[in-house]
Design a protein around this motif. Sequence first.
Motif, mmCIF file in Angstrom:
data_model
loop_
_atom_site.group_PDB
_atom_site.id
_atom_site.type_symbol
_atom_site.label_atom_id
_atom_site.label_comp_id
_atom_site.label_asym_id
_atom_site.label_seq_id
_atom_site.Cartn_x
_atom_site.Cartn_y
_atom_site.Cartn_z
ATOM 1 N N UNK A 85 0.781 -1.242 0.000
ATOM 2 C CA UNK A 85 0.000 0.000 0.000
ATOM 3 C C UNK A 85 0.810 1.288 0.000
ATOM 4 N N UNK A 86 2.076 1.261 0.388
ATOM 5 C CA UNK A 86 2.827 2.502 0.551
ATOM 6 C C UNK A 86 3.436 2.982 -0.766
ATOM 7 N N UNK A 87 3.196 4.236 -1.101
ATOM 8 C CA UNK A 87 3.872 4.865 -2.225
ATOM 9 C C UNK A 87 5.198 5.454 -1.743
ATOM 10 N N UNK A 88 5.988 5.952 -2.693
ATOM 11 C CA UNK A 88 7.310 6.520 -2.374
ATOM 12 C C UNK A 88 8.156 5.546 -1.557
ATOM 13 N N UNK A 116 3.604 1.995 -9.315
ATOM 14 C CA UNK A 116 4.489 2.293 -8.192
ATOM 15 C C UNK A 116 3.797 3.086 -7.089
ATOM 16 N N UNK A 117 2.635 3.680 -7.382
ATOM 17 C CA UNK A 117 1.904 4.442 -6.367
ATOM 18 C C UNK A 117 1.201 3.543 -5.349
ATOM 19 N N UNK A 118 1.082 2.273 -5.685
ATOM 20 C CA UNK A 118 0.396 1.325 -4.808
ATOM 21 C C UNK A 118 -0.944 1.932 -4.358
ATOM 22 N N UNK A 119 -1.146 2.201 -3.065
ATOM 23 C CA UNK A 119 -2.402 2.821 -2.636
ATOM 24 C C UNK A 119 -2.183 4.201 -2.004
ATOM 25 N N UNK A 120 -0.982 4.727 -2.154
ATOM 26 C CA UNK A 120 -0.625 6.044 -1.598
ATOM 27 C C UNK A 120 -0.890 6.127 -0.091
ATOM 28 N N UNK A 121 -0.660 5.012 0.596
ATOM 29 C CA UNK A 121 -0.889 5.020 2.038
ATOM 30 C C UNK A 121 0.165 5.851 2.770
ATOM 31 N N UNK A 122 1.295 6.102 2.130
ATOM 32 C CA UNK A 122 2.333 6.925 2.761
ATOM 33 C C UNK A 122 1.981 8.406 2.685
#
Length: 584
Positions: A85-88, A116-122
């Motif tokens: 889930x984490x981006x970056x 690569x953004x996955x779920x932008x949980x970061x």
Amino acid sequence: MATYLRLFVAVFWSIAFLYILVCACLFPLLGSQHNSFLDEDDDDGREVLADFFKFNTCSLAAPSGNSCQSDGKFVFGVATAPAHVEDKLNDSWLEFAKGHDGHYPVRAWLNVHAPENRLKFWTQPEVELLLAKELGVTAFRLGVDWGRIIPVEPLHGVEEAADKEAVEHYKWILRRVHDYGMKVMLTLFHHSLPKWALQYGGWTDQRTIGYFTSFAEYAKQQFGDYVDYWVTFNEPHIFVLLTHCSGTWPPGSKRSTLASIGCFTNVGEFGIAMKAIGDAHIAAYKVLHQGTSKSMVGVAHHVGVIKPYGFLDIPIALSTKWLTEFQWIDQIQNHLDFCGINYYGQEILSAAGLMLVDEEEYSEAGRGVYPDGLLEVLNAFHKRYRAHHPSLKYIITENGFADSRDLLRRPYLLEHLLAAYTALKQQGIPLEGYFHWTLSDNWEWADGYCPKFGLVAVDRIHELKRHPRPSYYLYQQITKTGLVTRKQREREWNILQSEIKRGGSRPFCRAVDDRQRMWADGLDKPTMRAIAEKDWRFGKSPTQDLIVYVLRSFEVIQTLILDVIQVLGGRANLQSQHEPMRDL
């Protein structure tokens, strides 16, 4: 020459007879040992089939003099992992998925928008946290990425190597979980080893034990105020199997068949790595319990019901069960407050590979549906450890179903909750909670974005916009009331049966060859598979007849002979160069 030939034939048939005799002796071990409280004679027309909130889980723990580390109310949660889930996040999975030399091991990764953004949980954790809050869950399972917090090998200590900004951001996310009224279950190692540790061999190198222990101690210092449950390791035998033995996961180093077999010995990489992870857990358990912390410490252990495809496959199925069920937990049982169970279903195993059986139901990820197995697993673990460790609790740390159409997920959810409730009500197993995998569709390891495990659909084209599925609202009803009702069960099963009558089908993301063997590689795009007509509901699954196992053995023998002929003929083209699916 004729004498040697007769001797060879005699020895061959003697070995074959002994092997068949062994299979016959082992056959009774395949039977299930439970009775469902939902059997016709025991049902008596109840409208409420399960009431989770009427149980105080503290009262189920023994001895009674022990203090309880929870409030006693059954916990409903959702679970996820940083690599999903984490981006970056510049981790080994991102590097692996991007491929090399024209080879892309995560096939359903490049074919989606901004993978690569996955779920932008970061950068946007509030989106998932708000969905979880509205869902009504009382706990949220997430992880901290070891490589993000410690981006370089900590040669001079964790404090010097740590990324302080990343630590502070994780603290902020954990505070937000509490702000939304949810407990935190924090995983320290969830299938993602820092790139610097992969370079020197990871868990096959003893220095990783010390590094992880220091990381766990640092995590307690930084995050301990926010954590209710610590999970040191998630499914380590799956990680070791697919990383070291099959090369299906990063760094993707493929092995010969002989080397893969050797990997499973005590002196092979599987045995070495599992021993190291066990030692690392024990060391982490001790540092996490230092001071006045009341947080519970455990692991999330993957357990599936392993069944043989044919009669002659019984020994390989039972040996695989032995290797994956109790062996690691036996090593660490004295250092567990709870044992987390990740249960998805059954695996039908053969000497020829992992089999796809037409009459059985499967998720998009190739997991066989078998709700009865959850009760079988909980019973087996409780029976094994209750005498030596009577205060040990259990939590279903993962259970879910990949189903983009959301037709099968709803009855799957209900039937597994009924199995869990039976463990509480009928067997008195100290089960503290249930965590559904997962909240929103995410990146599923080497399968990429093909299997859809989410209660919430994700539109990757339009800024990852979320669309709750019907299963989201079904789970919401359960988390807020603690009830599973007859009406829910009948409604969801009847909806599925109506779709079957219409000849309905759904996507399937697993590679399968022409002899019905599933493979570890996922697909770029899913194929379509008919919905099975079998009644797989909890308490309904029939025991397989012996004659079926015997007949299937002839299929296996034929398949193995054809494999040998292909190899000898220089045409070894079994599903291109795929490795058999081994994530058991």
